[in-house]
Design an enzyme around this catalytic site. Structure first.
Site, PDB file in Angstrom:
ATOM      1  CD  GLU A  89      -2.737  -1.179  -0.194  1.00 49.39           C
ATOM      2  OE1 GLU A  89      -3.093  -0.093  -0.706  1.00 49.39           O
ATOM      3  OE2 GLU A  89      -2.962  -2.271  -0.745  1.00 49.39           O
ATOM      4  CB  CYS A 133      -1.508   7.403   2.267  1.00 51.69           C
ATOM      5  SG  CYS A 133      -2.675   6.536   3.308  1.00 51.69           S
TER       6      CYS A 133
HETATM    7  P1  NAP Z   1       8.936   4.794   3.343  1.00 51.55           P
HETATM    8  O1  NAP Z   1      10.086   5.699   3.374  1.00 51.55           O
HETATM    9  O2  NAP Z   1       8.647   4.074   2.083  1.00 51.55           O
HETATM   10  O3  NAP Z   1       9.134   3.753   4.541  1.00 51.55           O
HETATM   11  C1  NAP Z   1       8.169   2.796   4.862  1.00 51.55           C
HETATM   12  C2  NAP Z   1       8.837   1.634   5.554  1.00 51.55           C
HETATM   13  O4  NAP Z   1       9.716   1.005   4.620  1.00 51.55           O
HETATM   14  C3  NAP Z   1       9.702   2.035   6.744  1.00 51.55           C
HETATM   15  O5  NAP Z   1       9.602   1.047   7.740  1.00 51.55           O
HETATM   16  C4  NAP Z   1      11.094   2.050   6.139  1.00 51.55           C
HETATM   17  O6  NAP Z   1      12.121   1.819   7.089  1.00 51.55           O
HETATM   18  C5  NAP Z   1      10.995   0.873   5.203  1.00 51.55           C
HETATM   19  N1  NAP Z   1      12.000   0.858   4.136  1.00 51.55           N
HETATM   20  C6  NAP Z   1      12.730   1.871   3.632  1.00 51.55           C
HETATM   21  N2  NAP Z   1      13.542   1.425   2.649  1.00 51.55           N
HETATM   22  C7  NAP Z   1      13.312   0.103   2.520  1.00 51.55           C
HETATM   23  C8  NAP Z   1      13.826  -0.912   1.678  1.00 51.55           C
HETATM   24  N3  NAP Z   1      14.730  -0.681   0.739  1.00 51.55           N
HETATM   25  N4  NAP Z   1      13.358  -2.169   1.824  1.00 51.55           N
HETATM   26  C9  NAP Z   1      12.420  -2.463   2.753  1.00 51.55           C
HETATM   27  N5  NAP Z   1      11.903  -1.527   3.590  1.00 51.55           N
HETATM   28  C10 NAP Z   1      12.336  -0.262   3.463  1.00 51.55           C
HETATM   29  O7  NAP Z   1       7.575   5.565   3.726  1.00 51.55           O
HETATM   30  P2  NAP Z   1       7.315   6.463   5.000  1.00 51.55           P
HETATM   31  O8  NAP Z   1       8.003   7.759   4.829  1.00 51.55           O
HETATM   32  O9  NAP Z   1       7.544   5.697   6.245  1.00 51.55           O
HETATM   33  O10 NAP Z   1       5.734   6.676   4.898  1.00 51.55           O
HETATM   34  C11 NAP Z   1       5.152   7.642   4.095  1.00 51.55           C
HETATM   35  C12 NAP Z   1       4.636   7.025   2.811  1.00 51.55           C
HETATM   36  O11 NAP Z   1       3.724   5.972   3.125  1.00 51.55           O
HETATM   37  C13 NAP Z   1       3.841   7.996   1.957  1.00 51.55           C
HETATM   38  O12 NAP Z   1       4.173   7.800   0.616  1.00 51.55           O
HETATM   39  C14 NAP Z   1       2.389   7.601   2.223  1.00 51.55           C
HETATM   40  O13 NAP Z   1       1.499   7.951   1.199  1.00 51.55           O
HETATM   41  C15 NAP Z   1       2.527   6.120   2.369  1.00 51.55           C
HETATM   42  N6  NAP Z   1       1.401   5.549   3.108  1.00 51.55           N
HETATM   43  C16 NAP Z   1       0.489   4.802   2.420  1.00 51.55           C
HETATM   44  C17 NAP Z   1      -0.611   4.277   3.076  1.00 51.55           C
HETATM   45  C18 NAP Z   1      -1.630   3.463   2.338  1.00 51.55           C
HETATM   46  O14 NAP Z   1      -2.436   2.800   2.985  1.00 51.55           O
HETATM   47  N7  NAP Z   1      -1.635   3.489   1.020  1.00 51.55           N
HETATM   48  C19 NAP Z   1      -0.766   4.496   4.444  1.00 51.55           C
HETATM   49  C20 NAP Z   1       0.204   5.255   5.118  1.00 51.55           C
HETATM   50  C21 NAP Z   1       1.284   5.772   4.444  1.00 51.55           C
HETATM   51  P3  NAP Z   1      13.031   3.057   7.628  1.00 51.55           P
HETATM   52  O15 NAP Z   1      12.114   3.918   8.412  1.00 51.55           O
HETATM   53  O16 NAP Z   1      14.051   2.367   8.452  1.00 51.55           O
HETATM   54  O17 NAP Z   1      13.592   3.726   6.411  1.00 51.55           O
END
Ligand code: NAP
Length: 526
Positions: free
Chosen positions: A296, A330
């Site tokens: 997601e 999001c």
């Molecule tokens: P993110 O930077 O993509 O990180 C999400 C998770 O992925 C974190 O636990 C992060 O760990 C981990 N991660 C980072 N690089 C990775 C890799 N190469 N392999 C595996 N895992 C990895 O996103 P965020 O900043 O936390 O969240 C914001 C984003 O989430 C926005 O784009 C928002 O729209 C989206 N979101 C979507 C929904 C939905 O239901 N569609 C809901 C909420 C949020 P680290 O923190 O250690 O980097």
């Protein structure tokens, strides 16, 4: 009859959403303030990794900060390296045979117990969300309530799944379909709903009989640690899950590509989601399955305001959707697309409403907006604000807020063209682009002129236009005459189209199906 078959959904009262506490009530306020004080007393505490029930202290540490006062260290966390990540997946593999045959009813009981513990510790969890994620009190309360909802809802859905569906019975045969768990999985949530999304993703996988490695966001590990305590107290066996704090960029690939990883459940940004999807698709040596990915991802959500809409209601809906939790949802509205006939009136009223928004530390309930999550997010959002100045007309905000925290003023950029970056890219902060449409059809076209497809809303009083939008507005969650945020478990199954994800519909009746596989069994009886 097996223990699983003996389960019956009739044992549980119907699901209902967890009510929010009322912070205007003096006793509730006092309880919230006491919880904040008590949580502050734990600031700087050290937390170990939890690998299949074993506490592991690593030399490398990660510090989580209070985004309202970044000098305050909320928690000091052992940070997993590749060897520990590997160990966690292997432990999930070893724990799977036992956990997968634990009767569904037992797993459901544990999950209901977890909901009860969260309810009992609600003010404390609210407080952790205020200090580690920068949520205001009402936003924190919504997050914790949603976490409770996920536990209660998935418990009921598991009971339903455990009742084998009725199949056609061939003469002389007993024919059934049972749902069995997939295997060890990796759960990767974001920081923006650090409790609700983590709880929803992890408990859906656990209650269906999978073992999991949970890798929380590096911005909100303390909240994840507190939930791990809840799982253990609720009776989930130590070897059913691991809590692996660590950097996604350092251990993420390993967790995703490990040959024992049967599935990955991810919520986060588009780029990380696409990377996970790509890496997960490639089979590794010794891997005997096609890895499943539930992803997601981001959004660039629009609210369309029609010429005959109630403009005051539309302004309110846009404002709440754009600036609640600093626009870091999001589902947040980052584009308002407004019919030219009411454009000026809408802008004037919006500008007025935005000008009275108070920004400041999230623990102070007078502030409607708190900080954004970290320094990096603040810089990135301010770069978009700068780009927006030349891409449109700045009518509100436009800079950092006052104080030491990561504060940003609620910002509105009007007259934005659909080619502008602020119209197309997810900013994930309090920045709203407003675009003028020629008419309703044009507004709809602009709304779905995006690679994302998560949420959207339309303000109109015209039933023909409502029908048109129902057919054409290509988003996973569509709302009429209300905000585009605030999906409720059970009522608004949540998930997006296109680059917003795999449309898993969290909090809906089909969600648990992503964590199981169906096994059809036919037995000759005569
Ligand atoms: P993110 O930077 O993509 O990180 C999400 C998770 O992925 C974190 O636990 C992060 O760990 C981990 N991660 C980072 N690089 C990775 C890799 N190469 N392999 C595996 N895992 C990895 O996103 P965020 O900043 O936390 O969240 C914001 C984003 O989430 C926005 O784009 C928002 O729209 C989206 N979101 C979507 C929904 C939905 O239901 N569609 C809901 C909420 C949020 P680290 O923190 O250690 O980097």
């Amino acid at each position: 009859m097996s223990a699983v078959e003996a389960c019956s959904a009739t044992n549980l009262p119907a699901f209902r959403n967890e009510p929010y506490v009322d912070f205007s009530d003096p006793a509730t306020r006092r309880a919230a303030e006491d919880a904040l004080k008590s949580v502050r007393g734990e600031f700087g505490r050290e937390y170990d990794l939890l690998i299949a029930g074993r506490r592991v202290r690593a030399a490398d540490k990660l510090r989580s900060l209070n985004p309202s006062h970044p000098a305050e260290v909320v928690g000091v966390h052992s940070r997993a390296d590749a060897a520990l990540a590997n160990e966690a997946v292997e432990a999930a593999w070893r724990g799977f045979p036992q956990w997968s045959v634990t009767p569904a009813r037992r797993r459901v009981e544990m999950l209901l117990h977890a909901a009860g513990i969260l309810r009992r510790r609600k003010f404390e969890f609210d407080a952790w969300l205020v200090v580690e994620a920068g949520k205001t009190w009402p936003e924190a309360e919504a997050d914790v309530s949603e976490a409770i909802d996920f536990c209660e809802y998935y418990a009921r859905q598991m009971m339903r799944l455990a009742d084998a569906p009725a199949l056609v019975q061939l003469p002389g045969e007993r024919d059934e379909l049972v749902y069995i768990p997939l295997g060890p999985g990796v759960i990767i949530p974001p920081w923006n709903f650090p409790l609700a999304i983590l709880v929803g993703m992890a408990t859906a996988a656990l209650v269906t009989g999978n073992t999991v490695v949970v890798k929380p966001s590096s911005d909100t590990p303390t909240i994840a640690q507190k939930f791990a305590e809840v799982l253990l107290e609720a009776g989930f066996p130590g070897d059913s899950f691991s809590l692996l704090v660590g950097s996604g960029s350092e251990i993420g690939d390993l967790l995703v590509q490990h040959p024992r990883t049967r599935f990955v459940s991810f919520t986060g940004s588009r780029d990380v989601g696409l990377r996970i999807n790509e890496l997960a698709a490639k089979p590794q040596k010794g891997q005997t399955w096609i890895r499943r990915v539930v992803a997601e991802m981001g959004g660039k959500d629009a609210i369309v305001v029609d010429s005959d809409a109630d403009v005051d209601a539309a302004v309110k809906g846009v404002l709440v959707s754009a600036f609640g939790y600093q626009g870091q949802k999001c589902s947040a509205c980052s584009r308002a697309i407004v019919d030219g006939a009411i454009y000026d009136e809408f802008l004037e009223k919006l500008q007025q409403s935005v000008s009275v928004i108070r920004v400041g530390p999230s623990e102070d309930s007078a502030n409607y907006m708190g900080p954004v999550i970290n320094e990096r997010a603040k810089s990135s959002i301010l770069r978009y604000v700068d780009a927006g100045r030349s891409e449109g007309r700045l009518i509100a905000g436009g800079g950092a807020g006052e104080g030491e925290g990561y504060f940003i003023q609620p910002t509105v950029i009007a007259d934005v063209a659909p080619t502008a970056r602020v119209f197309r890219e997810e900013i994930f902060g309090p920045v709203l682009a407003v675009t003028k449409a020629r008419d309703f059809d044009h507004a709809l076209e602009l709304a779905y002129d995006t690679e994302y497809g998560l949420t959207g809303a339309v303000f109109t009083n015209d039933s023909a236009k409502i029908q048109k939008a129902r057919e054409r507005f290509f988003v996973g969650n569509l709302y009429f005459n209300r905000k585009c945020t605030g999906a409720m478990v059970g009522a608004h199954p949540f998930g997006g189209f296109n680059m917003s994800g795999t449309d898993s519909k969290a909090g809906g009746p089909d969600y648990l199906l992503q964590f199981v596989q169906g096994k059809a069994i036919a037995e000759k009886t005569s």
